[in-house]
Design an enzyme around this catalytic site. Structure first.
Site, PDB file in Angstrom:
ATOM      1  N   ARG A  35       0.839  -1.211   0.000  1.00  0.00           N
ATOM      2  CA  ARG A  35       0.000   0.000   0.000  1.00  0.00           C
ATOM      3  C   ARG A  35       0.863   1.246   0.000  1.00  0.00           C
ATOM      4  O   ARG A  35       0.416   2.312  -0.401  1.00  0.00           O
ATOM      5  CB  ARG A  35      -0.875   0.001   1.243  1.00  0.00           C
ATOM      6  N   LYS A  45       0.113 -18.886   6.715  1.00  0.00           N
ATOM      7  CA  LYS A  45      -0.758 -19.133   7.855  1.00  0.00           C
ATOM      8  C   LYS A  45      -0.945 -17.823   8.641  1.00  0.00           C
ATOM      9  O   LYS A  45      -0.111 -16.945   8.478  1.00  0.00           O
ATOM     10  CB  LYS A  45      -0.191 -20.239   8.748  1.00  0.00           C
ATOM     11  N   HIS A  61       6.112 -23.379   7.004  1.00  0.00           N
ATOM     12  CA  HIS A  61       7.559 -23.488   6.789  1.00  0.00           C
ATOM     13  C   HIS A  61       8.204 -24.559   7.672  1.00  0.00           C
ATOM     14  O   HIS A  61       9.281 -25.041   7.375  1.00  0.00           O
ATOM     15  CB  HIS A  61       8.246 -22.123   6.961  1.00  0.00           C
ATOM     16  N   LYS A  68      11.571 -27.693   7.108  1.00  0.00           N
ATOM     17  CA  LYS A  68      12.843 -27.698   7.845  1.00  0.00           C
ATOM     18  C   LYS A  68      13.537 -29.034   7.592  1.00  0.00           C
ATOM     19  O   LYS A  68      12.892 -30.077   7.508  1.00  0.00           O
ATOM     20  CB  LYS A  68      12.598 -27.478   9.344  1.00  0.00           C
ATOM     21  N   GLU A 105      10.466 -21.091  22.380  1.00  0.00           N
ATOM     22  CA  GLU A 105      11.199 -19.902  21.919  1.00  0.00           C
ATOM     23  C   GLU A 105      11.622 -19.036  23.094  1.00  0.00           C
ATOM     24  O   GLU A 105      10.933 -19.012  24.124  1.00  0.00           O
ATOM     25  CB  GLU A 105      10.306 -19.057  21.009  1.00  0.00           C
ATOM     26  N   ASP A 109      -1.335 -19.741  16.361  1.00  0.00           N
ATOM     27  CA  ASP A 109      -0.048 -19.391  15.765  1.00  0.00           C
ATOM     28  C   ASP A 109       0.843 -20.622  15.565  1.00  0.00           C
ATOM     29  O   ASP A 109       1.487 -20.765  14.530  1.00  0.00           O
ATOM     30  CB  ASP A 109       0.663 -18.381  16.678  1.00  0.00           C
ATOM     31  N   HIS A 162       1.925 -25.695  12.569  1.00  0.00           N
ATOM     32  CA  HIS A 162       3.272 -26.252  12.780  1.00  0.00           C
ATOM     33  C   HIS A 162       3.268 -27.524  13.630  1.00  0.00           C
ATOM     34  O   HIS A 162       3.748 -28.570  13.219  1.00  0.00           O
ATOM     35  CB  HIS A 162       4.185 -25.243  13.488  1.00  0.00           C
ATOM     36  N   LYS A 164       6.374 -18.897  24.060  1.00  0.00           N
ATOM     37  CA  LYS A 164       7.334 -17.808  23.874  1.00  0.00           C
ATOM     38  C   LYS A 164       7.944 -17.436  25.220  1.00  0.00           C
ATOM     39  O   LYS A 164       7.385 -17.723  26.262  1.00  0.00           O
ATOM     40  CB  LYS A 164       6.637 -16.585  23.270  1.00  0.00           C
TER      41      LYS A 164
END
Ligand code: BG6
Length: 509
Positions: A64, A171, A201, A205, A239, A258, A263, A363
């Site tokens: 944009r 996703k 993704h 891996k 993570e 998420d 995943h 996380k």
């Protein structure tokens, strides 16, 4: 139009022959977004530098933002330099940059697809001789997917004429079963299933791809891959990072949408699936779908025995103080978004009856680690129990997804010297450090080659949403979340989830 059949061309890299796809153009919607900057443009540069894509290509970033090509190139150069501080060089960047363009586009205006996009594509296609092969990459918030798909379709850009027309969707693919079904319906109105590349993704891996090879190319493991020999399985994607600057997206998503819906459940399916009859996209994806179909629905009245969630509070990561989730910029101070979840899942089929799969992701934990560990049952008779006190632990086979990708197998040996004393030793396979092809590079290459093995099929996506939607609804109707300290191993309730069953999580370090 019928294409003449051409012999594939290969390029050897790290001892592996990789097929070079035909000329193509890639149109990135959301060219100034985080994904384009951090992953897509660096991956394309790396593929180009290693001669893994044709010389005839171009990339058209669309967004944009009203900005000129010079500004776009400058931003992308910085991203590529950051991604490859050692491999970046000026001359390959200058060549690559000649194939990089930017066009501002009003995603919601059908006219701009016909006027700016279509016309620009035709002239660039002539210049770079890309044979009409087009890939549309939707690196935009999912709330805009529908608008872009409809406009691509009604402007005729989804139709295949001279070459292929593929669409890559990031996703989260919807936010529940209803929205996923709606999105699939809209996509299928304009694109055929073979043109649609729903990306995850994680599947690309290196170690994940290796699980299939490991399971189905070694005769010694497959006979043990069942309830008779396996006690339980653990899948973790942990993570140290927090929400970073993605609060806008994450507040809507939370850890289950998420990380789990795609995943983690993909890793789960690859671990649990039956051997496909051939290593082909549809055969492999069919087997994964059968796993999703066999997952036992969560008992909503006893959900706390199966699902634990939590949100990080303040704490310390690697000796540095960090703020809690609710203090992060863009996060509501009343937020009830989970940043950690652990689940116990059962598969109701012959192979896995009674074997729990423990899944966890979060996380701001004490270390970054993703792995799948297969915990074998201990020996059936402890014949050493009269002469030593030690409990003989079952063998553990562990697929380390990241960091330090590899596979380990733990087993017992006699400790040298002492009369009877066992020692657990680890057999360790580590990937050689060489030129490394990243997960995003693989998915881009495969989409150019039209190979859907690493992508999700409509039915699989809908089945995972059917499983998780009632869980999400129930969790979202509940009160405050448990808070865990940043830098810890997650909420205490997650530890209890597995310890109540007499087992424990693999250590984080
Ligand atoms: C993304 C999630 O899909 O995967 C992020 O949206 C997460 O929240 C990331 O951090 C993890 O990916 P990787 O490859 O760094 O493990």
């Amino acid at each position: 139009m019928e294409q003449p059949i051409k012999e594939p061309i290969y390029q050897s890299i790290g001892g592996c022959d990789i097929e070079i796809p035909s000329p193509f153009c890639l149109i990135i919607f959301g060219a100034y977004g985080d994904l384009a900057k951090r992953k897509l443009i660096p991956s394309l540069y790396h593929l180009y530098k290693n001669k893994l894509i044709s010389e005839n290509f171009f990339i058209l970033g669309c967004g944009r933002l009203e900005a000129d090509r010079g500004y776009f190139l400058e931003m992308m150069r910085t991203s590529v330099e950051n991604a490859f501080p050692h491999e970046f060089d000026n001359s390959s960047w200058s060549e690559f940059a000649e194939k990089l363009y930017y066009s501002s586009l009003d995603f919601g205006s059908p006219e701009s697809y016909i006027k700016s996009l279509k016309e620009k594509l035709s002239s660039l296609e002539k210049k770079h001789q890309t044979k009409g092969n087009r890939i549309f990459y939707l690196a935009i918030p999912s709330s805009v997917f529908e608008t872009v798909i409809v406009n691509l379709g009604s402007s005729g850009l989804s139709a295949e004429r001279e070459g292929y027309s593929h669409i890559i969707i990031e996703k989260p693919f919807g936010r529940d079963i209803e929205s996923a079904k709606k999105l699939n319906k809209i996509l299928r109105q304009y694109f055929e299933e073979r043109q649609i590349f729903r990306i995850d993704h994680y599947i690309a891996k290196e170690t994940i791809q290796n699980i299939l090879m490991f399971r189905f190319a070694n005769a010694i493991f497959e006979p043990l891959w069942n309830r008779k020999y396996i006690d339980h399985v653990q899948i973790s994607a942990l993570e140290t990072l927090g929400v970073e600057h993605r609060a806008g997206y994450y507040e809507e998503a939370g850890v289950i949408r998420d990380m789990f819906q795609s995943h983690i459940l993909q890793l789960f399916a690859i671990t649990a699936m039956e051997p496909p009859v051939a290593f082909e996209a549809d055969r492999v994806r069919e087997e994964k779908i059968k796993v999703f179909r066999s997952i036992r629905p969560f008992p909503l009245d006893r959900l706390d025995e199966y699902v634990v969630i939590g949100q990080y509070g303040k704490g310390e990561i690697s000796g540095h103080p960090v703020i809690g989730y609710m203090e992060e910029s863009g996060v509501s101070p009343m937020s009830n978004t989970p940043t950690f979840a652990a689940m116990k899942v059962f598969i109701d089929n012959w192979r896995w009856q009674g074997v729990p799969f423990y899944l966890r992701s979060g996380k701001r934990l004490s270390s970054r680690k993703a792995e799948i560990s297969i915990h074998f049952r201990p020996v059936p008779h402890m014949m050493f129990s009269r002469v030593m006190n030690e409990f003989i632990e079952g063998n553990i086979l562990c697929f380390r997804i990241q960091p330090d990708e590899g596979i380990t197998l733990s087993f017992q040996t006699k400790r040298p010297g002492s009369l009877i004393c066992l020692k657990q030793v680890i057999m360790d396979f580590s990937y050689e450090k060489g030129v490394h092809i990243d997960a995003y590079e693989w998915v881009l290459l495969d989409c150019m080659l039209g190979d859907q093995l690493l992508f999700l099929r409509q039915e699989g996506v809908e089945l995972t949403w059917s499983l998780l939607t009632p869980v999400l609804e129930k969790l979202e109707s509940m009160g405050k979340l448990p808070v865990y300290e940043a830098g810890s191993s997650g909420p205490d309730e997650a530890r209890l989830l597995i310890e109540r069953d007499g087992r424990s999580w693999m250590p984080l370090e």
